[in-house]
Design a protein around this motif. Structure first.
Motif, mmCIF file in Angstrom:
data_model
loop_
_atom_site.group_PDB
_atom_site.id
_atom_site.type_symbol
_atom_site.label_atom_id
_atom_site.label_comp_id
_atom_site.label_asym_id
_atom_site.label_seq_id
_atom_site.Cartn_x
_atom_site.Cartn_y
_atom_site.Cartn_z
ATOM 1 N N THR A 161 0.637 -1.178 0.089
ATOM 2 C CA THR A 161 0.147 0.015 0.049
ATOM 3 C C THR A 161 1.132 1.429 -0.028
ATOM 4 O OG1 THR A 161 -0.403 -0.090 2.466
ATOM 5 C CG2 THR A 161 -2.055 -0.919 1.216
ATOM 6 N N LEU A 162 1.542 1.392 1.094
ATOM 7 C CA LEU A 162 2.422 2.640 1.219
ATOM 8 C C LEU A 162 3.970 2.454 1.250
ATOM 9 C CD1 LEU A 162 0.063 4.733 3.777
ATOM 10 C CD2 LEU A 162 0.122 4.866 1.077
ATOM 11 N N GLY A 163 4.333 1.001 0.782
ATOM 12 C CA GLY A 163 5.726 0.882 1.035
ATOM 13 C C GLY A 163 6.086 0.621 2.332
ATOM 14 N N GLY A 164 5.250 0.352 3.377
ATOM 15 C CA GLY A 164 5.894 -0.090 4.702
ATOM 16 C C GLY A 164 5.677 1.140 5.501
ATOM 17 N N ILE A 165 5.549 2.365 5.285
ATOM 18 C CA ILE A 165 5.507 3.509 6.042
ATOM 19 C C ILE A 165 3.928 3.465 6.869
ATOM 20 C CG2 ILE A 165 4.297 5.273 4.779
ATOM 21 C CD1 ILE A 165 7.620 5.839 6.071
ATOM 22 N N GLU A 166 3.026 2.660 6.512
ATOM 23 C CA GLU A 166 1.841 2.561 7.004
ATOM 24 C C GLU A 166 2.010 1.800 8.440
ATOM 25 O OE1 GLU A 166 1.970 -0.874 3.909
ATOM 26 O OE2 GLU A 166 2.749 1.228 4.117
ATOM 27 N N PHE A 167 3.182 1.041 8.516
ATOM 28 C CA PHE A 167 3.781 0.399 9.873
ATOM 29 C C PHE A 167 4.433 1.418 10.881
ATOM 30 C CE2 PHE A 167 2.702 -2.833 6.789
ATOM 31 C CZ PHE A 167 1.942 -3.962 7.966
ATOM 32 N N ALA A 168 4.717 2.711 10.542
ATOM 33 C CA ALA A 168 5.532 3.363 11.190
ATOM 34 C C ALA A 168 4.997 3.642 12.670
ATOM 35 C CB ALA A 168 5.690 4.877 10.617
ATOM 36 N N SER A 169 3.752 3.899 12.939
ATOM 37 C CA SER A 169 3.359 4.245 14.338
ATOM 38 C C SER A 169 3.410 2.763 15.267
ATOM 39 C CB SER A 169 1.865 4.547 14.061
ATOM 40 O OG SER A 169 1.392 5.023 15.667
ATOM 41 N N GLY A 170 2.814 1.668 14.422
ATOM 42 C CA GLY A 170 3.055 0.589 15.170
ATOM 43 C C GLY A 170 4.498 0.044 15.415
ATOM 44 N N LEU A 171 5.577 0.293 14.612
ATOM 45 C CA LEU A 171 6.880 -0.158 14.680
ATOM 46 C C LEU A 171 7.552 0.980 15.830
ATOM 47 C CD1 LEU A 171 7.857 -0.388 11.009
ATOM 48 C CD2 LEU A 171 7.715 -2.003 12.917
ATOM 49 N N VAL A 172 7.172 2.141 15.795
ATOM 50 C CA VAL A 172 7.899 3.182 16.834
ATOM 51 C C VAL A 172 7.305 2.841 18.296
ATOM 52 C CG1 VAL A 172 7.762 5.353 17.758
ATOM 53 C CG2 VAL A 172 8.230 4.966 15.295
ATOM 54 N N ASP A 173 5.880 2.436 18.377
ATOM 55 C CA ASP A 173 5.369 2.102 19.516
ATOM 56 C C ASP A 173 5.890 0.936 20.247
ATOM 57 O OD1 ASP A 173 3.689 4.346 19.440
ATOM 58 O OD2 ASP A 173 1.909 3.298 19.013
ATOM 59 N N ASP A 174 6.197 -0.199 19.422
ATOM 60 C CA ASP A 174 6.814 -1.364 19.794
ATOM 61 C C ASP A 174 8.034 -1.465 20.190
ATOM 62 O OD1 ASP A 174 5.816 -4.243 20.259
ATOM 63 O OD2 ASP A 174 7.573 -4.498 18.879
ATOM 64 N N MET A 175 9.205 -0.720 19.314
ATOM 65 C CA MET A 175 10.342 -0.857 19.301
ATOM 66 C C MET A 175 11.119 -0.620 20.582
ATOM 67 S SD MET A 175 12.349 2.283 17.267
ATOM 68 C CE MET A 175 11.777 1.587 15.495
ATOM 69 N N SER A 176 12.122 -1.179 21.113
ATOM 70 C CA SER A 176 12.908 -0.991 21.994
ATOM 71 C C SER A 176 13.923 0.293 21.475
ATOM 72 C CB SER A 176 13.779 -2.074 22.490
ATOM 73 O OG SER A 176 14.955 -1.577 23.002
ATOM 74 N N LEU A 177 13.839 1.346 22.096
ATOM 75 C CA LEU A 177 14.612 2.524 21.637
ATOM 76 C C LEU A 177 16.143 2.243 21.888
ATOM 77 C CD1 LEU A 177 12.243 5.576 22.152
ATOM 78 C CD2 LEU A 177 12.755 4.334 20.182
ATOM 79 N N TYR A 178 16.206 1.467 23.068
ATOM 80 C CA TYR A 178 17.717 1.089 23.237
ATOM 81 C C TYR A 178 18.390 0.274 22.122
ATOM 82 C CZ TYR A 178 21.718 -0.795 25.616
ATOM 83 O OH TYR A 178 23.000 -1.301 25.965
ATOM 84 N N ARG A 179 17.725 -0.639 21.685
ATOM 85 C CA ARG A 179 18.133 -1.783 20.833
ATOM 86 C C ARG A 179 18.201 -1.046 19.462
ATOM 87 N NH1 ARG A 179 15.155 -6.004 22.679
ATOM 88 N NH2 ARG A 179 13.319 -5.536 21.292
ATOM 89 N N ALA A 180 17.503 -0.232 19.150
ATOM 90 C CA ALA A 180 17.353 0.506 17.775
ATOM 91 C C ALA A 180 18.389 1.537 17.924
ATOM 92 C CB ALA A 180 15.813 1.392 17.592
ATOM 93 N N GLY A 181 18.385 2.184 19.156
ATOM 94 C CA GLY A 181 19.784 3.390 19.022
ATOM 95 C C GLY A 181 21.279 2.509 19.295
ATOM 96 N N ARG A 182 21.171 1.252 19.717
ATOM 97 C CA ARG A 182 22.621 0.582 19.387
ATOM 98 C C ARG A 182 22.734 0.127 17.903
ATOM 99 N NH1 ARG A 182 24.775 -2.749 23.965
ATOM 100 N NH2 ARG A 182 25.641 -3.727 21.990
ATOM 101 N N ALA A 183 21.785 0.024 17.156
ATOM 102 C CA ALA A 183 21.827 -0.493 15.753
ATOM 103 C C ALA A 183 21.946 0.710 14.849
ATOM 104 C CB ALA A 183 20.470 -1.149 15.406
ATOM 105 N N ASP A 184 21.411 1.858 15.190
ATOM 106 C CA ASP A 184 21.710 3.036 14.424
ATOM 107 C C ASP A 184 21.533 4.310 15.117
ATOM 108 O OD1 ASP A 184 20.413 5.217 12.984
ATOM 109 O OD2 ASP A 184 20.151 3.923 11.389
ATOM 110 N N ARG A 185 22.984 4.623 15.056
ATOM 111 C CA ARG A 185 23.727 5.948 15.893
ATOM 112 C C ARG A 185 22.852 7.189 15.556
ATOM 113 N NH1 ARG A 185 29.911 5.919 15.186
ATOM 114 N NH2 ARG A 185 28.917 5.300 13.343
ATOM 115 N N SER A 186 22.397 7.581 14.280
ATOM 116 C CA SER A 186 21.692 8.663 13.959
ATOM 117 C C SER A 186 20.199 8.656 14.555
ATOM 118 C CB SER A 186 21.510 8.776 12.499
ATOM 119 O OG SER A 186 20.671 7.818 11.932
#
Length: 175
Positions: free
Chosen positions: A135-160
């Motif tokens: 549908t929208l190339g995956g961006i439609e999952f943005a809110s669910g991904l942000v709500d579910d993600m571990s910001l610690y794990r995500a931050g370790r994987a991506d410094r920006s």
């Protein structure tokens, strides 16, 4: 922004001024926003001003510096930069465990790539392989991904991403 604001027990109202057109357009829109504010077109001033621009295979530091240099003095204390390196789609896949829970597929990202469209295609493929229609190339999952993600794990994987989260959190705490 909303997730971090909630964690910091701070109310936010997000207003997007421009979200299409790439790096050059984003910079023009930011400069235009500042001029319009000076002329009184916008009343009041935000507590936080987030300028988000993909690095597009430049460096996080260079993109951040470009934004800072384009920022007028009255906005400097409000500024928070979001400079996904190289593209925002990488942030959505930064916590692969969470991505799998939300989308149903775990992409194999490997070494960071800066090819134009690489992460857009990876995100679209992961959504398709997770059993979802295109549908929208995956961006439609943005809110669910942000709500579910571990910001610690995500931050370790991506410094920006970590830099943005830390900067926004600090700005909200000081506000």
């Amino acid at each position: 922004m909303k997730r971090i604001a909630t964690e910091e027990a701070t109310a936010v109202r997000c207003r997007v001024r421009s979200a299409i057109g790439g790096h050059p357009r984003a910079m023009r829109e930011f400069e235009s926003y500042q001029r319009l504010w000076e002329r009184g077109i916008f009343t009041g001033i935000s507590d936080v001003l987030v300028v988000a621009i993909d690095t597009n295979c430049s460096t996080f530091a260079r993109t951040r510096t470009e934004i800072e240099e384009a920022t007028q003095d009255q906005f400097r204390a409000l500024l928070v930069t979001a400079c996904p390196n190289p593209h925002i789609e990488r942030w959505f896949m930064a916590d692969l465990r969470s991505f799998h829970r939300v989308v149903g597929h775990r992409p194999a990202l490997g070494t960071a790539k800066c090819e134009r469209g690489y992460y857009k295609e990876h995100l679209k493929d992961a959504v398709r392989l997770g059993g979802h229609p295109q549908t929208l190339g995956g961006i439609e999952f943005a809110s669910g991904l942000v709500d579910d993600m571990s910001l610690y794990r995500a931050g370790r994987a991506d410094r920006s991403l970590k830099a943005f989260v830390d900067e926004l959190r600090a700005k909200l705490r000081s506000g």
